[in-house]
Design a protein around this motif. Sequence first.
Motif, PDB file in Angstrom:
ATOM      1  N   ALA A 167       0.839  -1.202   0.000  1.00  0.00           N
ATOM      2  CA  ALA A 167       0.000   0.000   0.000  1.00  0.00           C
ATOM      3  C   ALA A 167       0.871   1.248   0.000  1.00  0.00           C
ATOM      4  CB  ALA A 167      -0.933  -0.011   1.213  1.00  0.00           C
ATOM      5  N   ASN A 168       1.959   1.232   0.784  1.00  0.00           N
ATOM      6  CA  ASN A 168       2.874   2.384   0.793  1.00  0.00           C
ATOM      7  C   ASN A 168       3.490   2.590  -0.589  1.00  0.00           C
ATOM      8  OD1 ASN A 168       2.528   3.133   3.409  1.00  0.00           O
ATOM      9  ND2 ASN A 168       4.395   2.190   4.184  1.00  0.00           N
ATOM     10  N   ALA A 169       3.953   1.471  -1.201  1.00  0.00           N
ATOM     11  CA  ALA A 169       4.601   1.584  -2.517  1.00  0.00           C
ATOM     12  C   ALA A 169       3.624   2.224  -3.511  1.00  0.00           C
ATOM     13  CB  ALA A 169       5.030   0.210  -3.005  1.00  0.00           C
ATOM     14  N   LEU A 170       2.355   1.809  -3.451  1.00  0.00           N
ATOM     15  CA  LEU A 170       1.367   2.356  -4.392  1.00  0.00           C
ATOM     16  C   LEU A 170       1.038   3.806  -4.042  1.00  0.00           C
ATOM     17  CD1 LEU A 170      -0.902  -0.813  -4.473  1.00  0.00           C
ATOM     18  CD2 LEU A 170       0.496   0.028  -6.368  1.00  0.00           C
ATOM     19  N   LYS A 171       0.994   4.084  -2.730  1.00  0.00           N
ATOM     20  CA  LYS A 171       0.630   5.441  -2.287  1.00  0.00           C
ATOM     21  C   LYS A 171       1.718   6.460  -2.636  1.00  0.00           C
ATOM     22  CE  LYS A 171       0.251   6.085   2.321  1.00  0.00           C
ATOM     23  NZ  LYS A 171      -0.369   6.096   3.650  1.00  0.00           N
ATOM     24  N   TYR A 172       2.981   6.042  -2.502  1.00  0.00           N
ATOM     25  CA  TYR A 172       4.076   7.001  -2.694  1.00  0.00           C
ATOM     26  C   TYR A 172       4.689   6.923  -4.097  1.00  0.00           C
ATOM     27  CZ  TYR A 172       3.574   7.735   2.272  1.00  0.00           C
ATOM     28  OH  TYR A 172       3.058   8.050   3.503  1.00  0.00           O
ATOM     29  N   THR A 173       3.983   6.273  -5.027  1.00  0.00           N
ATOM     30  CA  THR A 173       4.461   6.200  -6.416  1.00  0.00           C
ATOM     31  C   THR A 173       3.414   6.851  -7.301  1.00  0.00           C
ATOM     32  OG1 THR A 173       5.503   4.109  -5.893  1.00  0.00           O
ATOM     33  CG2 THR A 173       5.223   4.576  -8.212  1.00  0.00           C
TER      34      THR A 173
ATOM     35  N   GLY B  18       1.952   7.009  10.559  1.00  0.00           N
ATOM     36  CA  GLY B  18       3.376   6.742  10.786  1.00  0.00           C
ATOM     37  C   GLY B  18       3.551   5.513  11.666  1.00  0.00           C
ATOM     38  N   LEU B  19       2.557   4.633  11.659  1.00  0.00           N
ATOM     39  CA  LEU B  19       2.637   3.430  12.497  1.00  0.00           C
ATOM     40  C   LEU B  19       2.754   2.150  11.682  1.00  0.00           C
ATOM     41  CD1 LEU B  19      -0.042   4.313  15.188  1.00  0.00           C
ATOM     42  CD2 LEU B  19       2.393   4.005  15.580  1.00  0.00           C
ATOM     43  N   GLY B  20       2.470   2.246  10.370  1.00  0.00           N
ATOM     44  CA  GLY B  20       2.450   1.050   9.525  1.00  0.00           C
ATOM     45  C   GLY B  20       3.772   0.303   9.549  1.00  0.00           C
TER      46      GLY B  20
ATOM     47  N   ARG C  22       1.234  13.459   0.461  1.00  0.00           N
ATOM     48  CA  ARG C  22       0.678  12.147   0.089  1.00  0.00           C
ATOM     49  C   ARG C  22       0.179  11.357   1.298  1.00  0.00           C
ATOM     50  NH1 ARG C  22       4.907  11.136  -4.725  1.00  0.00           N
ATOM     51  NH2 ARG C  22       6.140  12.870  -4.058  1.00  0.00           N
ATOM     52  N   ARG C  23       0.390  11.928   2.524  1.00  0.00           N
ATOM     53  CA  ARG C  23       0.095  11.138   3.716  1.00  0.00           C
ATOM     54  C   ARG C  23      -1.347  11.262   4.163  1.00  0.00           C
ATOM     55  NH1 ARG C  23       4.980  13.273   7.017  1.00  0.00           N
ATOM     56  NH2 ARG C  23       3.277  14.296   8.072  1.00  0.00           N
ATOM     57  N   LYS C  24      -2.253  10.845   3.301  1.00  0.00           N
ATOM     58  CA  LYS C  24      -3.654  10.895   3.670  1.00  0.00           C
ATOM     59  C   LYS C  24      -3.936   9.843   4.743  1.00  0.00           C
ATOM     60  CE  LYS C  24      -7.664  11.729   0.924  1.00  0.00           C
ATOM     61  NZ  LYS C  24      -8.468  11.061  -0.074  1.00  0.00           N
TER      62      LYS C  24
ATOM     63  N   GLY D  31      13.057   6.269  -5.902  1.00  0.00           N
ATOM     64  CA  GLY D  31      12.349   5.038  -5.574  1.00  0.00           C
ATOM     65  C   GLY D  31      12.855   4.367  -4.306  1.00  0.00           C
ATOM     66  N   SER D  32      12.146   3.329  -3.880  1.00  0.00           N
ATOM     67  CA  SER D  32      12.511   2.639  -2.626  1.00  0.00           C
ATOM     68  C   SER D  32      12.355   1.132  -2.785  1.00  0.00           C
ATOM     69  CB  SER D  32      11.572   3.032  -1.491  1.00  0.00           C
ATOM     70  OG  SER D  32      11.404   4.412  -1.427  1.00  0.00           O
ATOM     71  N   THR D  33      13.165   0.399  -2.032  1.00  0.00           N
ATOM     72  CA  THR D  33      12.941  -1.045  -1.897  1.00  0.00           C
ATOM     73  C   THR D  33      12.818  -1.356  -0.416  1.00  0.00           C
ATOM     74  OG1 THR D  33      14.172  -1.608  -3.883  1.00  0.00           O
ATOM     75  CG2 THR D  33      13.919  -3.352  -2.261  1.00  0.00           C
TER      76      THR D  33
HETATM   77  P1  ADP Z   1       2.152   6.063   7.088  1.00  0.00           P
HETATM   78  O1  ADP Z   1       2.219   5.632   5.658  1.00  0.00           O
HETATM   79  O2  ADP Z   1       0.847   5.778   7.742  1.00  0.00           O
HETATM   80  O3  ADP Z   1       2.635   7.467   7.302  1.00  0.00           O
HETATM   81  P2  ADP Z   1       4.254   4.150   7.590  1.00  0.00           P
HETATM   82  O4  ADP Z   1       4.863   3.771   8.892  1.00  0.00           O
HETATM   83  O5  ADP Z   1       3.730   3.077   6.725  1.00  0.00           O
HETATM   84  O6  ADP Z   1       3.144   5.194   7.959  1.00  0.00           O
HETATM   85  O7  ADP Z   1       5.332   4.964   6.783  1.00  0.00           O
HETATM   86  C1  ADP Z   1       6.106   5.958   7.461  1.00  0.00           C
HETATM   87  C2  ADP Z   1       6.609   6.977   6.482  1.00  0.00           C
HETATM   88  O8  ADP Z   1       7.582   6.386   5.626  1.00  0.00           O
HETATM   89  C3  ADP Z   1       5.543   7.526   5.556  1.00  0.00           C
HETATM   90  O9  ADP Z   1       4.847   8.584   6.163  1.00  0.00           O
HETATM   91  C4  ADP Z   1       6.365   7.981   4.368  1.00  0.00           C
HETATM   92  O10 ADP Z   1       6.901   9.253   4.636  1.00  0.00           O
HETATM   93  C5  ADP Z   1       7.517   6.976   4.337  1.00  0.00           C
HETATM   94  N1  ADP Z   1       7.318   5.886   3.345  1.00  0.00           N
HETATM   95  C6  ADP Z   1       6.875   4.629   3.603  1.00  0.00           C
HETATM   96  N2  ADP Z   1       6.879   3.892   2.494  1.00  0.00           N
HETATM   97  C7  ADP Z   1       7.314   4.682   1.484  1.00  0.00           C
HETATM   98  C8  ADP Z   1       7.554   4.495   0.082  1.00  0.00           C
HETATM   99  N3  ADP Z   1       7.348   3.333  -0.516  1.00  0.00           N
HETATM  100  N4  ADP Z   1       8.039   5.545  -0.606  1.00  0.00           N
HETATM  101  C9  ADP Z   1       8.288   6.739   0.003  1.00  0.00           C
HETATM  102  N5  ADP Z   1       8.083   6.977   1.315  1.00  0.00           N
HETATM  103  C10 ADP Z   1       7.608   5.963   2.044  1.00  0.00           C
END
Ligand code: ADP
Length: 385
Positions: free
Chosen positions: A277-283, A338-340, A332-334, A364-366
């Motif tokens: 979900a993070n990868a999709l949200k932040y891409t 910050g707990l995921g 992008r942080r709808k 990008g990130s891995t």
């Molecule tokens: P949340 O997404 O609810 O803020 P997470 O703990 O999942 O909490 O992620 C913490 C932070 O890490 C996010 O707020 C974001 O700034 C960063 N992050 C996580 N995954 C990605 C990603 N794939 N690409 C860029 N930033 C990311």
Amino acid sequence: MSPQSPLASFRPNILVVDDNPTNLQLLVRMLKDQGYKARPALNGKLALRAAAREVPDLILLDVNMPEMNGYEVCERLKKDERLAGVPVIFVSALNETVDKVKAFAAGGVDYVTKPFQFREIEARVAVHIELCRRKRELEESYERLRKLEELRDALVHMVVHDMRTPLTAILGYMQLLEIKESENLSENGRNRIRQVMELVDNLMEMMNSLLDVSRMESGNMRLNLSGCELVGTVRTVLQGLESLAREHQVEVNAPDDPVTVVADQELIERVIGNLLANALKYTPVCGSVKVTVRSDPDSAFVSVTDDGCGIPEEYHERIFEKFGQVEANRDRRKHSTGLGLTFCKLVVEAHGGKIGVHSKAERGSTFWFELPRRPQCVHDASVIR
Ligand code: ADP
């Protein structure tokens, strides 16, 4: 002692140990004149007793004494948990390097040779007392921070617990309203109800994340272990995220054979779900996301690579901590908490695994995690949560 000392009540307490009464009196008087609380001890035994009665901030210790010499006294002090941290300055007529080395090996922090100069002792004492004051300051602020953290956790727990009940009721009433009063409401009214329900849902989700993290941290969330096949799990999770994934090119790179680990299926599903979900949200839309699953005889490995906004290096550890977020990603942080990732880390580590990220800002990130085929920490493979 610095007159602006923040430890206002700090009057350094120095224990002076010497079997020569004249030396002893001289040193004690000199220290008292400097504003220190100085206590004399005429031999090693008396010194140990005095130190145990009231832990000093510094000890000035003669080496040559009958019965128990200074080295022995120091070694005994270092073995006592309460006294081990008290700095010891040796004051001795022995002037050979070997004697000094022995003094440091016994645990001393400094060495002054006799006949001593008052000004030298004064200066050395002042340095060690200042170090001691700073150490105390650090200990006090650490303790304050620890208490604040405890308080925050307790508060979070209380708020989440107490808020869930009324929120569940609100959601229930809204659903009732939607079903029963639907005909009496305008299209606008129905939309508003749906919006409220969505917001309450988001709130519930955020509170559940808080609860999960707090349960995992307190050890109240036990692993329900069984055979967990990772390739299938990735595909199931992707199906659940279909509406988000539709806008991206998603690729799964996995072996044909199943990759099975002994793990808590539901928790691992949620870890993969969070990372995806993070990868999709932040891409950005049309960006690509690649999931890789692979294994060796001892462990299995999952990584999620995106070509999104990336994460600057200084945040790589911080994002795995509670409430850790990258400032630049704010837009992008709808509904973010910050707990995921904290949850993911707790889950992976509870299985004896590791989790991490390779990323650069705008590159990008891995995110990856590695699980042992069978977690060593748990003996019973059917622990009930
Ligand atoms: P949340 O997404 O609810 O803020 P997470 O703990 O999942 O909490 O992620 C913490 C932070 O890490 C996010 O707020 C974001 O700034 C960063 N992050 C996580 N995954 C990605 C990603 N794939 N690409 C860029 N930033 C990311």
